[in-house]
Design a protein around this motif. Structure first.
Motif, PDB file in Angstrom:
ATOM      1  N   GLN A 257       0.905  -1.192  -0.051  1.00  0.00           N
ATOM      2  CA  GLN A 257      -0.078   0.067   0.004  1.00  0.00           C
ATOM      3  C   GLN A 257       0.846   1.162   0.035  1.00  0.00           C
ATOM      4  O   GLN A 257       1.724   1.406   0.720  1.00  0.00           O
ATOM      5  N   GLY A 258       0.582   2.148  -0.942  1.00  0.00           N
ATOM      6  CA  GLY A 258       1.385   3.317  -0.994  1.00  0.00           C
ATOM      7  C   GLY A 258       2.392   3.348  -2.352  1.00  0.00           C
ATOM      8  O   GLY A 258       1.993   2.787  -3.322  1.00  0.00           O
ATOM      9  N   VAL A 259       3.728   3.700  -2.058  1.00  0.00           N
ATOM     10  CA  VAL A 259       4.538   3.857  -3.341  1.00  0.00           C
ATOM     11  C   VAL A 259       5.378   2.537  -3.334  1.00  0.00           C
ATOM     12  O   VAL A 259       6.143   1.971  -2.412  1.00  0.00           O
ATOM     13  N   ASN A 260       5.611   1.972  -4.565  1.00  0.00           N
ATOM     14  CA  ASN A 260       6.455   0.719  -4.922  1.00  0.00           C
ATOM     15  C   ASN A 260       6.988   0.735  -6.076  1.00  0.00           C
ATOM     16  O   ASN A 260       6.443   1.182  -7.100  1.00  0.00           O
ATOM     17  N   SER A 261       8.518   0.449  -6.098  1.00  0.00           N
ATOM     18  CA  SER A 261       9.037   0.505  -7.199  1.00  0.00           C
ATOM     19  C   SER A 261       9.605  -0.912  -7.589  1.00  0.00           C
ATOM     20  O   SER A 261       9.833  -1.899  -6.591  1.00  0.00           O
ATOM     21  N   SER A 262       9.498  -1.273  -8.946  1.00  0.00           N
ATOM     22  CA  SER A 262       9.757  -2.401  -9.311  1.00  0.00           C
ATOM     23  C   SER A 262      11.002  -2.552 -10.587  1.00  0.00           C
ATOM     24  O   SER A 262      10.728  -1.471 -11.279  1.00  0.00           O
TER      25      SER A 262
END
Length: 269
Positions: A127-132
């Protein structure tokens, strides 16, 4: 004979009338019993619905917010139309608009219609900001398109986000190939949790270690598996490095042989 029939008719009329008068007027026929009905109003967060229902039967529940189609995540970076300085970008999204943890499906393509997809990835719930990160380099000097969609239950996926694009650079130098140090190639280790070591690469900011069927991204130049490897197995391993421009060529693949049985506690790698 005709006269006798007239006499019977004259007599039957008053008698029949007397009988009907004694019986009284015909009773009104009762209408068929109908199960009770009522006007029931249901309210949800999205609509107010009124319908006629049989009060003896519970009505089907209306959709709740948890079952509604989730909204699309917000794309964060790379920015739409951005000219990058790396051929190995991370795709960053924000799914805070779900109001709870969810998953995001990312797609990367060189075509704006996504007729062919270079990379499709679904990270764990967040939940929120995520980088892949793709884990490999994009082609130099190429325009890529990317988009994302959300789910809160892994079944119902929401609409795709808007499509953003970015342009990769060209002419840069990727990281050099790491040199593996230990365990030596082809050696039999004395523990099921050996320490993998390799030499640092100048300018490298990240390493990718592959051993067996595992792949990890690390900032350091050694790693001890937290779980024991299988006993009596041959395990292959290799390392690649990344700098600000992109991933370099992986090292040669080395192998180790794990002990046939678990060594005693306190044994050195």
């Amino acid at each position: 004979m005709k006269r006798r029939r007239n006499q019977w008719a004259a007599l039957a009329g008053p008698v029949l009338s007397a009988v009907l008068l004694a019986l009284g007027p015909p009773a009104a026929q009762a209408e068929p019993a109908v199960p009770g009905a009522a006007l029931v109003v249901y309210k949800s967060s999205i609509a107010v619905v009124a319908r006629q229902v049989n009060v003896a039967v519970a009505p089907a529940p209306l959709p709740t917010p948890e079952h509604l189609t989730p909204v699309a995540p917000v794309l964060v970076s790379p920015q739409n139309g951005e000219r990058l300085s790396t051929v190995a970008p991370s795709l960053t999204v924000n799914n805070s608009n779900l109001g709870k943890k969810g998953q995001v499906r990312l797609e990367l393509s060189r075509r704006p219609d996504f007729a062919t997809v270079e990379w499709r990835f679904v990270p764990s719930y967040f939940q929120g900001v995520n980088s892949s990160e793709w884990g490999r380099n994009c082609q130099e000097g190429t325009t890529y398109y990317w988009r994302a969609q959300s789910t809160t239950d892994g079944t119902v996926w929401g609409p795709w986000s808007s499509v953003w694009s970015f342009l990769t650079p060209s002419g840069g130098a990727v990281a050099a190939t790491p040199t593996l140090l230990s365990p030596p190639n082809g050696s039999t280790v004395s523990t099921l949790q050996p320490t993998f070591r390799w030499a640092a690469v100048p300018g490298a900011t990240l390493y990718r270690l592959k051993f067996g069927d595992m792949a990890l991204r690390l900032a350091q130049t050694e790693f001890v598996p937290p779980m024991k490897l299988g006993a009596g197995e041959t395990v292959a391993w290799q390392v690649s490095a990344r700098n600000a421009y992109g991933w370099g060529v992986p090292s040669a693949e080395w192998t180790i042989i794990t002990p046939a049985a678990a060594p005693p506690e306190g044994a050195l790698p």
